[in-house]
Design a protein around this motif. Sequence first.
Motif, PDB file in Angstrom:
ATOM      1  N   ARG A 260       0.816  -1.223   0.000  1.00 39.18           N
ATOM      2  CA  ARG A 260       0.000   0.000   0.000  1.00 39.18           C
ATOM      3  C   ARG A 260       0.845   1.267   0.000  1.00 39.18           C
ATOM      4  O   ARG A 260       0.298   2.361   0.045  1.00 39.18           O
ATOM      5  N   GLY A 261       2.173   1.111  -0.035  1.00 41.72           N
ATOM      6  CA  GLY A 261       3.040   2.283  -0.096  1.00 41.72           C
ATOM      7  C   GLY A 261       3.491   2.809   1.245  1.00 41.72           C
ATOM      8  O   GLY A 261       4.168   3.836   1.315  1.00 41.72           O
ATOM      9  N   GLU A 262       3.148   2.119   2.331  1.00 36.57           N
ATOM     10  CA  GLU A 262       3.537   2.587   3.655  1.00 36.57           C
ATOM     11  C   GLU A 262       4.955   2.134   3.992  1.00 36.57           C
ATOM     12  O   GLU A 262       5.541   1.289   3.317  1.00 36.57           O
ATOM     13  N   ASP A 263       5.518   2.695   5.076  1.00 39.53           N
ATOM     14  CA  ASP A 263       6.885   2.380   5.463  1.00 39.53           C
ATOM     15  C   ASP A 263       6.992   0.943   5.952  1.00 39.53           C
ATOM     16  O   ASP A 263       6.120   0.451   6.684  1.00 39.53           O
ATOM     17  N   PRO A 264       8.063   0.230   5.585  1.00 41.30           N
ATOM     18  CA  PRO A 264       8.233  -1.148   6.052  1.00 41.30           C
ATOM     19  C   PRO A 264       8.640  -1.180   7.524  1.00 41.30           C
ATOM     20  O   PRO A 264       9.258  -0.236   8.033  1.00 41.30           O
ATOM     21  N   PRO A 265       8.301  -2.268   8.235  1.00 45.68           N
ATOM     22  CA  PRO A 265       8.642  -2.339   9.659  1.00 45.68           C
ATOM     23  C   PRO A 265      10.109  -2.697   9.874  1.00 45.68           C
ATOM     24  O   PRO A 265      10.769  -3.263   9.005  1.00 45.68           O
ATOM     25  N   LEU A 266      10.591  -2.361  11.077  1.00 48.03           N
ATOM     26  CA  LEU A 266      11.937  -2.751  11.471  1.00 48.03           C
ATOM     27  C   LEU A 266      11.953  -4.221  11.872  1.00 48.03           C
ATOM     28  O   LEU A 266      10.933  -4.811  12.223  1.00 48.03           O
ATOM     29  N   VAL A 267      13.144  -4.814  11.806  1.00 39.15           N
ATOM     30  CA  VAL A 267      13.331  -6.201  12.207  1.00 39.15           C
ATOM     31  C   VAL A 267      13.585  -6.233  13.721  1.00 39.15           C
ATOM     32  O   VAL A 267      14.276  -5.352  14.252  1.00 39.15           O
ATOM     33  N   GLU A 394       3.553   8.246  -3.444  1.00 41.55           N
ATOM     34  CA  GLU A 394       3.373   9.533  -4.119  1.00 41.55           C
ATOM     35  C   GLU A 394       2.230   9.463  -5.123  1.00 41.55           C
ATOM     36  O   GLU A 394       1.477  10.429  -5.297  1.00 41.55           O
ATOM     37  N   TRP A 395       2.100   8.294  -5.789  1.00 38.91           N
ATOM     38  CA  TRP A 395       1.025   8.144  -6.767  1.00 38.91           C
ATOM     39  C   TRP A 395      -0.334   8.235  -6.084  1.00 38.91           C
ATOM     40  O   TRP A 395      -1.255   8.883  -6.594  1.00 38.91           O
ATOM     41  N   ILE A 396      -0.472   7.595  -4.922  1.00 35.16           N
ATOM     42  CA  ILE A 396      -1.739   7.652  -4.191  1.00 35.16           C
ATOM     43  C   ILE A 396      -2.055   9.086  -3.791  1.00 35.16           C
ATOM     44  O   ILE A 396      -3.189   9.564  -3.927  1.00 35.16           O
ATOM     45  N   ILE A 397      -1.029   9.796  -3.318  1.00 37.51           N
ATOM     46  CA  ILE A 397      -1.242  11.196  -2.940  1.00 37.51           C
ATOM     47  C   ILE A 397      -1.620  12.023  -4.166  1.00 37.51           C
ATOM     48  O   ILE A 397      -2.553  12.839  -4.131  1.00 37.51           O
ATOM     49  N   ALA A 398      -0.890  11.793  -5.278  1.00 36.34           N
ATOM     50  CA  ALA A 398      -1.162  12.568  -6.486  1.00 36.34           C
ATOM     51  C   ALA A 398      -2.566  12.303  -7.010  1.00 36.34           C
ATOM     52  O   ALA A 398      -3.282  13.234  -7.410  1.00 36.34           O
ATOM     53  N   ARG A 399      -2.971  11.021  -7.027  1.00 38.70           N
ATOM     54  CA  ARG A 399      -4.311  10.720  -7.494  1.00 38.70           C
ATOM     55  C   ARG A 399      -5.374  11.310  -6.584  1.00 38.70           C
ATOM     56  O   ARG A 399      -6.433  11.760  -7.038  1.00 38.70           O
ATOM     57  N   THR A 400      -5.094  11.302  -5.277  1.00 40.03           N
ATOM     58  CA  THR A 400      -6.044  11.903  -4.345  1.00 40.03           C
ATOM     59  C   THR A 400      -6.164  13.400  -4.586  1.00 40.03           C
ATOM     60  O   THR A 400      -7.273  13.958  -4.642  1.00 40.03           O
ATOM     61  N   VAL A 401      -4.999  14.049  -4.762  1.00 46.05           N
ATOM     62  CA  VAL A 401      -5.023  15.484  -5.052  1.00 46.05           C
ATOM     63  C   VAL A 401      -5.753  15.751  -6.358  1.00 46.05           C
ATOM     64  O   VAL A 401      -6.581  16.673  -6.465  1.00 46.05           O
ATOM     65  N   GLN A 402      -5.472  14.935  -7.357  1.00 44.83           N
ATOM     66  CA  GLN A 402      -6.108  15.132  -8.657  1.00 44.83           C
ATOM     67  C   GLN A 402      -7.622  14.962  -8.568  1.00 44.83           C
ATOM     68  O   GLN A 402      -8.382  15.747  -9.133  1.00 44.83           O
ATOM     69  N   ARG A 403      -8.057  13.928  -7.839  1.00 48.03           N
ATOM     70  CA  ARG A 403      -9.504  13.720  -7.700  1.00 48.03           C
ATOM     71  C   ARG A 403     -10.168  14.880  -6.978  1.00 48.03           C
ATOM     72  O   ARG A 403     -11.287  15.278  -7.302  1.00 48.03           O
ATOM     73  N   ARG A 404      -9.471  15.451  -5.985  1.00 50.78           N
ATOM     74  CA  ARG A 404     -10.061  16.565  -5.241  1.00 50.78           C
ATOM     75  C   ARG A 404     -10.100  17.841  -6.082  1.00 50.78           C
ATOM     76  O   ARG A 404     -10.991  18.680  -5.903  1.00 50.78           O
TER      77      ARG A 404
END
Length: 775
Positions: A260-267, A394-404
């Motif tokens: 989903r584009g979120e930060d990966p967890p630490l080991v 960034e794509w999710i953010i960009a698409r969200t901005v574009q939709r708004r």
Amino acid sequence: MPTGDVLLLVDESGRVIEWGRPAEELFGWSAEEAIGQSVTALIRELAADGDWRGKKFSGAAGVLVKPVLRGTSVVWQMLAAGDTLSVQDVAILKAAFTHSPVELHVLDNQLRVVRMSTATGGMPDTPVRHLLGMHFTEACELADSEEETAVAQRVLETGEPVVDRIVHCIKAPGQPARRIQSVSYFRVEDSHGNVVGLVASTVDVTERENARNRLALLDTVRTRVGHRLNVMHVCRELVEAVVPAFAGVADVEVIEDVVRGEDPPLVPVHGDVPLRRAAFQGRIAGHPLGAVRPLPVGTPFSDVLSDLRPRLVAIEEGSSWLAADPARADVIRRSGAHSLIVAPLALRGHALGVVSFYRHQQEDPFEEEDVALASAMCTHAALCIDNARQFMREWIIARTVQRRLLPHQPATHATVEISPLHLPAPEGGGAWSDAIALPGARTALIVGDVAGQGIAAAITMGLLRTAIHTLAALDLQPDELLARLSDTAARLVTARATLPPMDPLNREPLTAGCIIAIYDPVDLTCTIARAGLPEPVAVLPDGTSVSLPVPPGPQLAETGNAPFPTTTVSLPEGSTLAMGTATLADAVLAPSGPLRPLLDGAGTRPLPDLRDDIAHALTGGHPTGESQILLARTKALPQDRILTLALPADPEAAPIARAAARRQLEAWGVDEETAFTTELIVSELVGNAVRYGAPPLRLRLVLERMLTCEVSDTAASAPQVKHARTIDETGRGLFIIASVAEQWGTRYQAQGKTVWAEQPVGVSAERRNGAGHPA
């Protein structure tokens, strides 16, 4: 006596079984006398006396003795050899056949072994003498015997040697993996040029080839993996690169947050963190793509996500980790997998997922060197996955901005039907379309496109779209709108240039295009100007289409202050205007475009159906990228919604205009309050035109969603709102209009101007209760 002539053949018991003519000439015995005699007695007599039945036998004319396969027995052939071999030659041949690491095989014309090295690696547990007489491919245990036989046969026929041919051997019992041989073939001829057989040499190059293959595979992974900025696609590229070159099965599981584009967890990764099966390649059923589940504790897969250390795991029945993961264990058993490498997808101490490599059935088991290769391949894949993850965020953010920033629902207009089509690119972009209602029932139709992708393109699109809405309120002509929009884009370019050098926007040029068409439903005309985008297309009610000859203007923000020429065309009611971005120019808008027939047949066809046909055609292999097309079907404003009146250029104009407006408002059923306000606006607008304008004067009332009052004259002077003093007798007209109207403004034409004011429509009680009310 010619060298290479056959003298005689001796069987295993030492008896002469063949006596050639050269032997008769050399020894003086006929074949009848020699055949059946003991060769030992013959040689003993020859050694005692060099004179053999009157024939002087010189030691210089030596003979060669070699074994020859006849049927299933080995016989010894003696040939005239000219000069005998020296002691040094014999020593070299002995060393080559006993101590050389290169295995030598002497083959006859049937590719059977007649002599071979004693240090042979083929069938190592079989004595050399038992290999004599066997077919070469059988003696060396070559995997593809038919192909190797064909290669050796070609060497026999053509004489052209084959050198360093890489051949796999059959896996011998007890060996961990198949050996790889480098095989070379050379033809052997006698002194007369007769083909007597082949010499085949083999060298074990298993380690060399395995190392070379590992380096080649790693280079393949680095070349093929990471071309697409999508986590799932990167994982798919990885399994396609390694199967079957490295493993029979490859399974990639990625932490769900990473997908989903979120930060990966630490080991170490917590045991309840879900992973998604992102890619799978191989002939094992039971591994559904997209399945999400946490990894059971106590398995090599969960262990890898705890310490990020790759593991070579032998798959043995009864292993505790198989019991901890019954579902995976069942799939492994059914597949026949016998060797497993589990490697982490990790970057800078953060876990992104895990990759499992299986070998099964006849594949060689993994070795320790393969673990290092798997780790290197997964390291490269992890870097590509992380890049894709960041891009996806960034794509999710960009698409969200574009939709708004884009209109959620197309606005409805009484005089034009709108049907937009937006096909976003996978990476996002800056294409948009708009339909803005203007005074006088007119509509501004707009298509714009900002080059680039991601958040920057979406935000730039939002800024330009907002600027157009602001400028449209000034009721400017399309060329003026584009000129001021270009100024706005130029200021954005200047702002980018002031960013720090490390900012990506500092180096990214701003390229944007726009086309604006203003449709007037009263005059049935459309005024168009364009900046960089392709010519629009008009489809007439009868279905014929024509490209509108709108002169091209420069891209927005280009230097030089070049003008944006306008074109005004007549559009009959029911015409369809098609405007789009450059990605659609060749396919849809060009006269010879493959999708132009879709427009040609539009006619009175419903716009949503036409839009859907274009969308299906574009997504079926035509131009890709951010695409936007706006379809607009024109309608005429009914004549009973318009009042047009020519006015004299004297003080009598105001009462004439008020009386005409009063009658028309009564016919429209407008309530008294709106009628009173309208008469006041008409009186003030006409009074200003008489005082400051130039004839001819014209009054026009337009009733659509708003009630618009327009007064036109031929003077170019701009009206200004004045705050009159108490003792002043004039100067309050426009101030009053600004106070009572919803909005007002000035629109300039080629000759003169039009001052207008809008207000909401109020319907009289009689019209509401009985005769209806205006739409």
